[in-house]
Write a protein that holds these residues in place. Sequence first.
Motif, PDB file in Angstrom:
ATOM      1  N   ALA A   1     -12.926  -7.593  45.977  1.00 13.83           N
ATOM      2  CA  ALA A   1     -11.682  -7.948  45.293  1.00 13.83           C
ATOM      3  C   ALA A   1     -11.709  -9.396  44.796  1.00 13.83           C
ATOM      4  O   ALA A   1     -11.077  -9.734  43.783  1.00 13.83           O
ATOM      5  CB  ALA A   1     -10.505  -7.760  46.242  1.00 13.83           C
TER       6      ALA A   1
ATOM      7  N   ILE B   1     -12.869  -9.898  41.233  1.00 13.94           N
ATOM      8  CA  ILE B   1     -11.887  -9.365  40.270  1.00 13.94           C
ATOM      9  C   ILE B   1     -10.832 -10.450  40.035  1.00 13.94           C
ATOM     10  O   ILE B   1     -10.518 -10.806  38.884  1.00 13.94           O
ATOM     11  CB  ILE B   1     -11.224  -8.073  40.805  1.00 13.94           C
ATOM     12  CG1 ILE B   1     -12.293  -7.005  41.089  1.00 13.94           C
ATOM     13  CG2 ILE B   1     -10.171  -7.555  39.835  1.00 13.94           C
ATOM     14  CD1 ILE B   1     -11.770  -5.748  41.800  1.00 13.94           C
TER      15      ILE B   1
ATOM     16  N   PRO C   1      -6.688  -7.071  40.492  1.00 15.54           N
ATOM     17  CA  PRO C   1      -7.184  -6.071  41.447  1.00 15.54           C
ATOM     18  C   PRO C   1      -6.096  -5.043  41.736  1.00 15.54           C
ATOM     19  O   PRO C   1      -4.975  -5.402  42.078  1.00 15.54           O
ATOM     20  CB  PRO C   1      -7.491  -6.890  42.713  1.00 15.54           C
ATOM     21  CG  PRO C   1      -7.194  -8.319  42.399  1.00 15.54           C
ATOM     22  CD  PRO C   1      -6.420  -8.369  41.117  1.00 15.54           C
TER      23      PRO C   1
END
Length: 379
Positions: free
Chosen positions: A94, A97, A104
């Motif tokens: 995550a 991202i 995310p």
Amino acid sequence: METVKKLPMVDLMGQYHKIKDEIDQAIHNVVISSAYINGPEVKSFAKELEEYLQVKHVIPCANGTDALQIAMMALNFQPGDEVITANFTYVATAEVIALLKLKPVLVDVDPATMTIDCDAIERAITPKTVAIVPVHLFGQCADMQRVMDIAKKHKLAVIEDTAQAIGADFKMSDGKMHKAGTIGTIGTTSFFPSKNLGCMGDGGAIFTNDDNHAARMRMIVNHGQGALYHHDEIGVNSRLDSMQAAILRVKLRHLNEYCEARQSAAAYYDKAFANHPKVKIPVRMSGSTHVFHQYTLTLSGVDRAGLRAHLEQKGIPSMIYYPIPLHLQKAYADPRYKAGDFPVTEALCANVISLPMHTELKKDDLQYIVESVLEYIGS
Ligand SMILES: Cc1ncc(COP(=O)(O)O)c(C=O)c1O
């Protein structure tokens, strides 16, 4: 007085001693070559991994987190684009991202396999979704057939986070077996020392069958450089160094036997715990082999902290992968999410425990671990 064993979670030294001559020679060869960066070892390793994985391009890089970041940079995602991933994972998935200013979108996992829940993926898709990042958690693939079907239907990219599952196979509906990380648009992995294929420092790689993505990623890993000192886009500096590549070339030759050693340790644990009412053994995803980066039990009605303390006192380490879901991490707090939104992930975080898992586990170690667990939870 009872003698207390002292077992490791991962036995890197035991593994090294078995291949010491090969490793020492490989390191020495790099030292005397003085080709420390982007030397021939890096190119040879990439070629050999391409052959092993049966994938067109392997692009080595500095670590598994960079691998994910570079993959996302190459796919031209724009700030605000939504990327769907599993909540039950290591933070790196995550993190990149968010770092790239993408959004995310976390989804729950399947309670049996602990990999991304494909129904939840479908529910999370919006017009802003650009990609799905399945994580092949603990050593087995997410349901790649369904992930790919969903991606095709909605025209989404798929980045497989294969940091924990290099060497695993997945059988697609056409009956063909594919190596984990070679099914989606791009696959990424980590060579962190304790990984199934680990080096002696940091390392990572990106895989793809797409020539354009490969060309783009080769440029991005090297400061966005096309021709020498011609920088066509903003890139990063993410290299696997020659020493690590030389070590990985040796270990790649042993990867299949490493996977088998892990599978046989897992089979021993399985047999001991299969019918126990207070533990659930790892459920195998249909279509995937499991290469057991971790052997993770799900407890019910057991005081986990008490069990861990009991094991520790017997010289047996254990780990909790992962104790806190991403949506309850300080850095990922988001008004979209609150406690209770991801019941499966939250229950897993509260109830999983990973036992020692590595290539050097002996039968008497396994027996000692099993007996010690049963001593606490009852047989
Ligand atoms: C699922 C997953 N993704 C990504 C990473 C990041 O890899 P690295 O530590 O090499 O950056 C890891 C490493 O633990 C991981 O387990």
